[in-house]
Design an enzyme around this catalytic site. Structure first.
Site, short mmCIF file in Angstrom:
data_model
loop_
_atom_site.label_atom_id
_atom_site.label_comp_id
_atom_site.label_asym_id
_atom_site.label_seq_id
_atom_site.Cartn_x
_atom_site.Cartn_y
_atom_site.Cartn_z
N GLU A 7 -19.80 -27.76 20.29
CA GLU A 7 -20.11 -28.91 19.47
C GLU A 7 -21.21 -29.78 20.08
O GLU A 7 -22.07 -30.29 19.38
CB GLU A 7 -18.84 -29.75 19.25
CG GLU A 7 -18.94 -30.58 17.99
CD GLU A 7 -17.66 -31.32 17.70
OE1 GLU A 7 -16.73 -31.27 18.51
OE2 GLU A 7 -17.62 -31.97 16.65
N ASP A 8 -21.17 -29.94 21.38
CA ASP A 8 -22.01 -30.97 22.01
C ASP A 8 -23.15 -30.45 22.88
O ASP A 8 -23.87 -31.24 23.47
CB ASP A 8 -21.14 -31.90 22.88
CG ASP A 8 -20.11 -32.64 22.05
OD1 ASP A 8 -20.35 -32.80 20.84
OD2 ASP A 8 -19.08 -33.03 22.61
#
Ligand code: MN
Length: 484
Positions: free
Chosen positions: A73-74
């Site tokens: 996600e990051d």
């Protein structure tokens, strides 16, 4: 790897640490230079999530996935790259956690928490994903104060309504209590502070009584010559608050706030201690519950009783074995660990390695319940919740609608409202135009387009599978015939 993390991982075979160290290194590089709201570097969060899980003594794949849980996600990491490095099992766990965090939760949904929990269970398939998410949430709750107040409240209410019940269902009371108390403090600071102050006051005034009861019990168990330890029962302020609400009583009337927990080695010794207490103290009428013979659905076992001391202090006592205590604090994961410990004593090392690598503890957990011939509500509901026979679809306002597998956009329209079904014109599924017969799947966002003069036709019966929609369409068609 950090020495404190290595230490908590010492329950794992040396070989399992390799993949964890690899995940550690990978995630540390991927998150380099990212910073959390607390000012700490981002990767420290991943380490703490892994540490929370290591306390459950969970398998290496789950710990590795915990270290990697935010990289998809990051960071720039890709799924293909992760599969190449870590294999399908770990990547599926990471993907599951990533998917979960995509479902944003707000107050609108609070009232629908139960449907949400079911939907999440249907989405994740592997319970370990939920456990990683819980460990993630636990750390986020511990560092909640660094966020803006509004955000704190959203996360707290999501945690209280969605995640604490998961921890409860899985029997991880330690996490459940902590998540609940931080959420309680964030959402209702006044009530929280009131109960905390009252608790402390009462604790002090009762401390003497409690110590005297504790000493009497200790002396008597020493006479029995069995191993034991006594701990004070940990408090759960939110639990007290809920009890006050439920029983509609002020704090002063909530009785079982003080408790002693006696932990011994075997079930026989639990009953020996029970007998001793019975002979030496006054049992409060109706206060005895035997959860050893009749465990709760989440496998909780303990003897519960309340005694009145000579000085009229009321003390709630729990008696349990070390294993039961572990299971109470750490839930199903602890059970799995004990079982494995026993197995490793019985089998030679080679065989044991094989069992370990194939260990699916959810399966073991379900088997445990079968063995004990008590399918219980947990198993039943987990089966239906994970079964592929139902799907959960969102309205644009993120209400969750439960439908049977194979349901179409038309079924969805009727499930939202009969009038919406009757005036169905089209459907947007995940923001793209779909058709009347598009089959929906869990997690879809479905928006129904209506037209005032649109009316059901007999053709619609081919596209509707739910009894409700079919009945409505038939009713409409019958009325049409009558009119002509
Ligand atoms: Mn995270």
């Amino acid at each position: 790897m950090e020495s404190f993390l290595k230490e908590t991982l010492s329950y794992l075979p040396q070989n399992d640490l390799k993949i964890i160290e690899k995940a550690h290194f990978y995630a540390e590089c991927a998150h380099a230079y990212q910073v959390r709201a607390s000012g700490e570097n981002y990767f420290s969060h991943c380490i703490m999530v892994a540490k929370n899980l290591a306390e459950l003594k969970i398998d290496a794949a789950t710990i590795s996935a915990a270290l990697l849980h935010d990289v998809l996600e990051d960071t720039l990491a890709t799924e293909q790259e992760l599969i190449k490095e870590f294999g399908e099992e770990i990547v599926n766990l990471v993907k599951g956690v990533t998917k979960l965090s995509k479902y944003k939760f707000d107050d609108e949904i609070t009232a629908q928490a139960e449907n949400w929990r079911k939907m999440l269970l249907a989405v994740v398939k592997d319970i370990r994903v939920i456990i990683i998410k819980l460990a993630d949430r636990l750390h986020n709750m511990r560092t909640l104060s660094f966020l803006p107040v509004e955000k704190q409240k959203i996360i707290a209410s999501e945690s209280l309504n969605l995640y604490a019940p998961f921890a409860h269902r899985l029997g991880i009371y330690k996490w459940k209590s902590e998540i609940e108390d931080v959420a309680f403090k964030t959402l209702q600071p006044e009530q929280y502070n009131f109960i905390r102050t009252q608790w402390q006051k009462r604790d002090e005034s009762n401390l003497e009584n409690l110590i005297s009861v504790e000493n009497q019990i200790k002396n008597k168990i020493v006479e029995l010559k069995i191993p034991f330890r006594i701990t004070a029962r940990p408090k759960n302020l939110y639990g007290i608050y809920k009890k006050m609400q439920r029983q509609n009583k002020p704090f002063t009337e909530i009785q079982d706030l003080f408790g002693l927990r006696i932990i011994t080695d075997t079930v026989e010794n639990c009953y020996a201690i029970l007998g001793m207490i019975n002979a030496n103290f006054n049992l409060l009428d109706g206060s005895f519950t035997d959860y050893i013979n009749l465990p709760k659905e989440n496998m909780y076992q303990s003897l519960h009783l309340t005694v009145v001391s000579n000085s009229n202090a009321i003390v709630e006592i729990q008696i349990r074995t070390e294993e039961m205590n572990q299971r109470c604090e750490y839930g199903v994961a602890a059970h799995w660990r004990y079982k494995r410990k026993v197995e490793s004593c019985e089998k030679d090392d080679n065989k044991n390695k094989h069992t370990e690598s194939n260990l699916d503890w959810l399966k073991q957990f379900l088997e445990y319940q079968k063995e004990h011939n008590e399918p219980g509500e947990f198993l039943k509901s987990l089966r239906t919740e994970c079964s592929f026979e139902q799907i959960f679809v969102f309205t644009p306002k993120r209400k969750v609608i439960k439908l049977p597998l194979g349901a179409t956009a038309l079924d969805f329209a009727y499930a939202v409202h009969s009038d919406i079904g009757d005036s169905f014109m089209g459907a947007k599924i995940n923001f793209k135009m779909g058709t009347i017969d598009t089959e929906l799947k869990t997690g879809d966002i479905c928006e129904i387009l209506t037209r005032k003069n649109s009316r059901p036709t007999s053709g619609w019966l081919e596209f509707a599978i739910t009894p409700h929609a079919r009945a409505r369409i038939r009713k409409f068609l019958k009325e049409q015939i009558k009119k002509h």
